[in-house]
Design a protein around this motif. Structure first.
Motif, PDB file in Angstrom:
ATOM      1  N   GLN A 173      64.398 -65.990 -25.903  1.00 56.74           N
ATOM      2  CA  GLN A 173      64.145 -65.575 -27.274  1.00 56.74           C
ATOM      3  C   GLN A 173      64.702 -66.590 -28.266  1.00 56.74           C
ATOM      4  O   GLN A 173      64.128 -66.823 -29.330  1.00 56.74           O
ATOM      5  CB  GLN A 173      64.756 -64.194 -27.536  1.00 56.74           C
ATOM      6  N   LYS A 174      65.830 -67.200 -27.895  1.00 61.65           N
ATOM      7  CA  LYS A 174      66.403 -68.246 -28.741  1.00 61.65           C
ATOM      8  C   LYS A 174      65.411 -69.388 -28.911  1.00 61.65           C
ATOM      9  O   LYS A 174      65.253 -69.937 -30.002  1.00 61.65           O
ATOM     10  CB  LYS A 174      67.701 -68.784 -28.132  1.00 61.65           C
ATOM     11  N   ASN A 177      62.768 -68.301 -31.321  1.00 68.85           N
ATOM     12  CA  ASN A 177      63.306 -68.225 -32.687  1.00 68.85           C
ATOM     13  C   ASN A 177      63.461 -69.612 -33.297  1.00 68.85           C
ATOM     14  O   ASN A 177      63.144 -69.828 -34.472  1.00 68.85           O
ATOM     15  CB  ASN A 177      64.649 -67.505 -32.686  1.00 68.85           C
ATOM     16  N   GLU A 180      60.099 -70.904 -34.321  1.00 66.30           N
ATOM     17  CA  GLU A 180      59.634 -70.255 -35.550  1.00 66.30           C
ATOM     18  C   GLU A 180      60.308 -70.855 -36.786  1.00 66.30           C
ATOM     19  O   GLU A 180      59.743 -70.855 -37.882  1.00 66.30           O
ATOM     20  CB  GLU A 180      59.905 -68.754 -35.486  1.00 66.30           C
TER      21      GLU A 180
END
Length: 207
Positions: A173-174, A177, A180
């Motif tokens: 997820q890092k 992120n 993004e």
């Protein structure tokens, strides 16, 4: 002379900062202090490591590269280890490792100015030999563990018990992120300790 401490662990689950207090105490016992720390979570089998590269860029001749153990610096194969060692030698850096006592002489200012070239040459030869030996043992340990892991997976598959390696969802997820936020693949790899190819696989959903 500046002492630059290199702290490495393989994954986020391992704490690369763990050795910091041990290195601090070690240098204090030799009446020295650490000028800077370079910490990263990345495999020691990878030659291209952002923080290690930054350390090599920052260093000057006669600086010290300090590690807790040689395997923190290298689990490289023979070809890559020779390349890293050549980079270190070209910079004029001296390796000091807590698990190689003969390397500690580099912390002793009196030893550095010793007038007997024969004694210095003998000590350097012994130290280089031990570092080479420890580097080879670190690589052998890595290969042995990988082989045992492979055998364990094969046995689990044969018994129908193998479920595959679980993805590190939090770490993945890092990656997403960071992407993004507009970070490049290189910047994401440096921030997470993944290789660029791993970052690409995670972003594509194929992990």
């Amino acid at each position: 002379m500046f002492i630059r401490a290199y702290l490495r662990a393989s994954t986020d689950e391992q704490n690369a900062e763990r050795a910091k207090s041990a290195l601090d105490q070690f240098t204090q016992e030799h009446a020295q202090r650490i000028a800077s720390y370079y910490t990263e979570n990345i495999s020691g089998t990878q030659l291209d490591r952002p923080e290690l590269n930054r350390l090599l860029t920052d260093t000057q001749a006669n600086d010290i590269l300090l590690v807790e153990q040689i395997d923190r610096l290298t689990r490289l194969n023979d070809h890559d280890w020779k390349q890293l060692k050549r980079m270190i030698e070209e910079k004029g850096i001296r390796i000091v490792s807590m698990d190689v006592p003969t390397s500690w002489q580099a912390l002793d200012n009196n030893a550095l100015t010793h007038n007997d070239p024969i004694i210095k040459a003998v000590l350097d030869a012994i130290n280089n030999m031990l570092i080479e030996l420890m580097a080879a043992m670190a690589r052998k340990d890595y290969e042995t563990r990988r082989e045992r892991q492979r055998q364990g997976i094969e046995a689990a598959k044969a018994n129908g018990k193998y479920k595959g390696k679980r993805a590190d969802t939090e770490r993945h997820q890092k990656v997403k992120n960071y992407r993004e936020k507009g970070l490049s693949l290189r910047e994401i790899a440096e921030a997470t300790g993944y290789s660029r190819s791993q970052v690409c696989r995670i972003l594509s959903g194929h992990t």
